[in-house]
Design a protein around this motif. Structure first.
Motif, PDB file in Angstrom:
ATOM      1  N   GLY A 138      69.090  44.925  18.039  1.00  0.00           N
ATOM      2  CA  GLY A 138      70.099  45.991  18.308  1.00  0.00           C
ATOM      3  C   GLY A 138      71.296  46.051  17.576  1.00  0.00           C
ATOM      4  N   TRP A 139      71.523  44.901  16.653  1.00  0.00           N
ATOM      5  CA  TRP A 139      72.775  45.043  15.747  1.00  0.00           C
ATOM      6  C   TRP A 139      72.640  45.496  14.521  1.00  0.00           C
ATOM      7  N   ASP A 140      73.784  46.347  14.134  1.00  0.00           N
ATOM      8  CA  ASP A 140      73.614  46.886  12.815  1.00  0.00           C
ATOM      9  C   ASP A 140      73.593  45.984  11.592  1.00  0.00           C
ATOM     10  N   ARG A 141      73.962  44.849  11.581  1.00  0.00           N
ATOM     11  CA  ARG A 141      73.917  43.773  10.507  1.00  0.00           C
ATOM     12  C   ARG A 141      72.875  42.700  10.468  1.00  0.00           C
ATOM     13  N   GLY A 142      72.004  43.088  11.251  1.00  0.00           N
ATOM     14  CA  GLY A 142      70.758  42.134  11.310  1.00  0.00           C
ATOM     15  C   GLY A 142      69.652  42.731  11.120  1.00  0.00           C
ATOM     16  N   PHE A 143      68.633  41.564  10.433  1.00  0.00           N
ATOM     17  CA  PHE A 143      67.373  42.177  10.019  1.00  0.00           C
ATOM     18  C   PHE A 143      66.454  41.282  10.576  1.00  0.00           C
ATOM     19  N   ARG A 144      65.216  41.770  11.212  1.00  0.00           N
ATOM     20  CA  ARG A 144      64.191  41.003  11.737  1.00  0.00           C
ATOM     21  C   ARG A 144      62.834  41.323  10.655  1.00  0.00           C
ATOM     22  N   THR A 145      62.298  40.289  10.189  1.00  0.00           N
ATOM     23  CA  THR A 145      60.883  40.272   9.357  1.00  0.00           C
ATOM     24  C   THR A 145      60.003  39.427   9.705  1.00  0.00           C
ATOM     25  N   THR A 146      58.846  39.821   9.334  1.00  0.00           N
ATOM     26  CA  THR A 146      57.538  39.163   9.682  1.00  0.00           C
ATOM     27  C   THR A 146      56.643  38.605   8.498  1.00  0.00           C
ATOM     28  N   SER A 147      57.236  38.834   7.363  1.00  0.00           N
ATOM     29  CA  SER A 147      56.540  38.477   6.086  1.00  0.00           C
ATOM     30  C   SER A 147      57.595  38.305   4.842  1.00  0.00           C
ATOM     31  N   GLU A 148      57.111  37.648   3.779  1.00  0.00           N
ATOM     32  CA  GLU A 148      57.903  37.614   2.727  1.00  0.00           C
ATOM     33  C   GLU A 148      58.384  38.570   1.821  1.00  0.00           C
ATOM     34  N   GLU A 149      57.485  39.815   1.819  1.00  0.00           N
ATOM     35  CA  GLU A 149      57.691  40.963   1.340  1.00  0.00           C
ATOM     36  C   GLU A 149      58.821  41.809   2.256  1.00  0.00           C
ATOM     37  N   GLU A 150      58.622  41.718   3.358  1.00  0.00           N
ATOM     38  CA  GLU A 150      59.696  42.257   4.388  1.00  0.00           C
ATOM     39  C   GLU A 150      61.026  41.639   4.124  1.00  0.00           C
ATOM     40  N   LEU A 151      60.995  40.221   3.992  1.00  0.00           N
ATOM     41  CA  LEU A 151      62.144  39.323   3.813  1.00  0.00           C
ATOM     42  C   LEU A 151      63.157  39.858   2.517  1.00  0.00           C
ATOM     43  N   ALA A 152      62.033  40.098   1.315  1.00  0.00           N
ATOM     44  CA  ALA A 152      62.891  40.669   0.257  1.00  0.00           C
ATOM     45  C   ALA A 152      63.594  41.936   0.308  1.00  0.00           C
ATOM     46  N   ASP A 153      62.888  42.756   1.032  1.00  0.00           N
ATOM     47  CA  ASP A 153      63.460  44.148   1.085  1.00  0.00           C
ATOM     48  C   ASP A 153      64.536  43.923   1.839  1.00  0.00           C
ATOM     49  N   ALA A 154      64.720  43.053   3.066  1.00  0.00           N
ATOM     50  CA  ALA A 154      65.934  42.900   3.799  1.00  0.00           C
ATOM     51  C   ALA A 154      67.049  42.489   3.025  1.00  0.00           C
ATOM     52  N   ILE A 155      66.811  41.436   1.914  1.00  0.00           N
ATOM     53  CA  ILE A 155      67.837  41.086   1.171  1.00  0.00           C
ATOM     54  C   ILE A 155      68.432  42.083   0.350  1.00  0.00           C
ATOM     55  N   LEU A 156      67.607  42.929  -0.052  1.00  0.00           N
ATOM     56  CA  LEU A 156      67.794  44.254  -0.674  1.00  0.00           C
ATOM     57  C   LEU A 156      68.858  45.257   0.030  1.00  0.00           C
ATOM     58  N   ALA A 157      68.253  45.504   1.290  1.00  0.00           N
ATOM     59  CA  ALA A 157      69.013  46.323   2.010  1.00  0.00           C
ATOM     60  C   ALA A 157      70.437  45.803   2.486  1.00  0.00           C
ATOM     61  N   ALA A 158      70.298  44.522   2.798  1.00  0.00           N
ATOM     62  CA  ALA A 158      71.755  43.572   3.136  1.00  0.00           C
ATOM     63  C   ALA A 158      72.797  43.868   1.984  1.00  0.00           C
ATOM     64  N   GLY A 159      72.482  44.122   0.635  1.00  0.00           N
ATOM     65  CA  GLY A 159      73.197  44.230  -0.341  1.00  0.00           C
ATOM     66  C   GLY A 159      73.907  45.491  -0.365  1.00  0.00           C
ATOM     67  N   ASP A 160      73.484  46.218   0.295  1.00  0.00           N
ATOM     68  CA  ASP A 160      74.258  47.782   0.630  1.00  0.00           C
ATOM     69  C   ASP A 160      75.455  47.489   1.670  1.00  0.00           C
ATOM     70  N   LEU A 161      75.367  46.268   2.562  1.00  0.00           N
ATOM     71  CA  LEU A 161      76.421  46.352   3.455  1.00  0.00           C
ATOM     72  C   LEU A 161      77.361  45.406   3.104  1.00  0.00           C
ATOM     73  N   GLU A 162      78.726  45.670   3.646  1.00  0.00           N
ATOM     74  CA  GLU A 162      79.920  45.098   3.137  1.00  0.00           C
ATOM     75  C   GLU A 162      79.945  43.533   3.444  1.00  0.00           C
ATOM     76  N   ARG A 163      80.728  42.840   2.650  1.00  0.00           N
ATOM     77  CA  ARG A 163      80.935  41.366   2.861  1.00  0.00           C
ATOM     78  C   ARG A 163      82.054  41.308   3.837  1.00  0.00           C
ATOM     79  N   ARG A 164      81.777  40.626   4.813  1.00  0.00           N
ATOM     80  CA  ARG A 164      82.921  40.019   5.704  1.00  0.00           C
ATOM     81  C   ARG A 164      83.199  38.400   5.619  1.00  0.00           C
ATOM     82  N   ASP A 165      84.140  37.924   6.233  1.00  0.00           N
ATOM     83  CA  ASP A 165      84.320  36.598   6.411  1.00  0.00           C
ATOM     84  C   ASP A 165      84.603  36.129   7.836  1.00  0.00           C
ATOM     85  N   TYR A 166      84.623  37.214   8.747  1.00  0.00           N
ATOM     86  CA  TYR A 166      84.785  36.898  10.114  1.00  0.00           C
ATOM     87  C   TYR A 166      84.187  38.273  10.782  1.00  0.00           C
ATOM     88  N   ASP A 167      83.756  38.007  11.945  1.00  0.00           N
ATOM     89  CA  ASP A 167      83.177  39.206  12.785  1.00  0.00           C
ATOM     90  C   ASP A 167      83.476  39.166  14.495  1.00  0.00           C
TER      91      ASP A 167
END
Length: 353
Positions: free
Chosen positions: A295-324
């Motif tokens: 339920g968090w908009d900066r979190g990804f849950r995966t079940t395979s290496e393919e989904e994990l790779a896709d999630a890393i790519l999708a995370a690239g579109d989210l801003e960098r932060r150093d505190y939350d």
């Protein structure tokens, strides 16, 4: 408040997850000047019954870990003599919960059972007995709470309280060099770092860098795997680092990957998420890590290496932060208040005054 912690084995005997969890709770209370006493097997050399360390009094009820039954026999009387407001017991060994509860009843104090679940929870007679003798059971995650319920323990006595992190310490730590993905864990047979490496190998054509924090027996295996996948030049194996340096790494990272197969509570991941990382979790039935990102908009849950790779790519579109700030409820002050509120609530509702 006078709190009697019961832990036959402590962090001073063995550095396990369960022992660290109980020690972190007593530290939270000691920081606010509560009267904290630990009833345990002796770990100090001097032949004296009590030992002071960091403002905490340890009562050695047996000469060492080889004298469990002596410890259990002496525990009720020792607790009664201390006259605590609350008895807070660890679950290992489960026999100590019964003995601690008896001491609590004689002293007119409720008994909390801190059930960490490190190594799983077997459905044994003693574990079932321990769960039924406690007035309240605290677990670090919903996953462990489910394991406790499977012993036949009712949900009403079970509360979930996470491990704490120190948000002030995060804010005061300077970020380290920027990396794309951070991973941190002991590199053993359950680390499952290969999932992350196989996912990253799918992204060879893109520019990324990874820092792996931690050491262990499987490190040479993972280093060879990175070489075999031809991604070793982009991966830094940093080894074991002190907390300050780990926080700096997380504040400089964009994503934190959690792929371990077993995790009762992802404490290191929580430090990383509070340090601004996007959370990437590979789901496993014996890991509660997915609970932090559901339920968090900066979190990804995966079940395979393919989904994990896709999630890393999708995370690239989210801003960098150093505190939350999202993780303020996990701060040390907030977690301490949850314990104290639970103590007082149980005292009031159960007539322990």
């Amino acid at each position: 408040m006078r709190v009697a912690f019961v832990s036959f084995e402590t962090v001073h005997h063995r550095d396990s997850e369960a022992n660290r969890r109980l020690h972190s709770v007593l530290e939270l209370l000691d920081e606010r000047d509560h009267d904290v006493h630990v009833f345990c097997a002796r770990f100090w050399e001097a032949d004296v019954p009590t030992f002071e360390r960091d403002d905490v009094t340890y009562h050695g009820l047996s000469s060492g870990l080889e004298s469990k039954w002596s410890f259990l026999a002496r525990l009720p009387g020792a607790i009664t003599s201390f006259d605590p407001d609350v008895v807070h017991a660890g679950a290992n060994p489960p026999e100590q919960v019964v003995s601690a509860s008896l001491g609590g009843k004689l002293a007119g104090a409720p008994t909390f059972l801190e059930w960490h679940g490190d190594g799983g929870i077997e459905n044994t007679w003693w574990n079932r007995r321990a769960g039924r003798w406690a007035d309240r059971i605290v677990t670090p995650s919903e996953m462990v709470a489910t394991w406790v319920r499977e012993l036949g323990i009712g949900s009403k006595v079970i509360s979930v309280v996470p491990d704490p992190v120190d948000l002030d310490r995060i804010r005061e730590t300077e970020p380290d060099d920027s990396v794309d993905v951070a991973y941190a864990r002991r590199l053993d047979e359950e680390a499952n770092l290969e999932s992350l490496f196989l996912g990253l190998a799918e992204l060879r054509g893109r520019d990324w860098r990874v820092t792996v924090v931690g050491d262990g027996p499987e490190r040479p295996v993972y280093e060879r795997l990175a070489s075999d996948l031809r991604i070793d030049e982009r991966i830094t194996f940093a080894g074991d680092l002190p907390l300050e340096e780990r926080i700096a790494t997380y504040r400089g990272a964009h994503v934190f990957a959690q792929t371990a197969e077993h995790c009762v509570f992802p404490t290191e991941m929580l430090w990383a998420l509070a340090s601004g990382c996007i959370g990437l979790v590979e789901y496993h039935t014996a890991s509660s890590a997915h609970e932090l990102v559901e339920g968090w908009d900066r979190g990804f849950r995966t079940t395979s290496e393919e989904e994990l790779a896709d999630a890393i790519l999708a995370a690239g579109d989210l801003e960098r932060r150093d505190y939350d700030e999202t993780f303020a409820e996990y701060d040390r002050d907030a977690v301490r208040d949850r314990y104290l509120s639970a103590y007082r609530s149980l005292q009031d509702s159960s007539g322990f005054l």
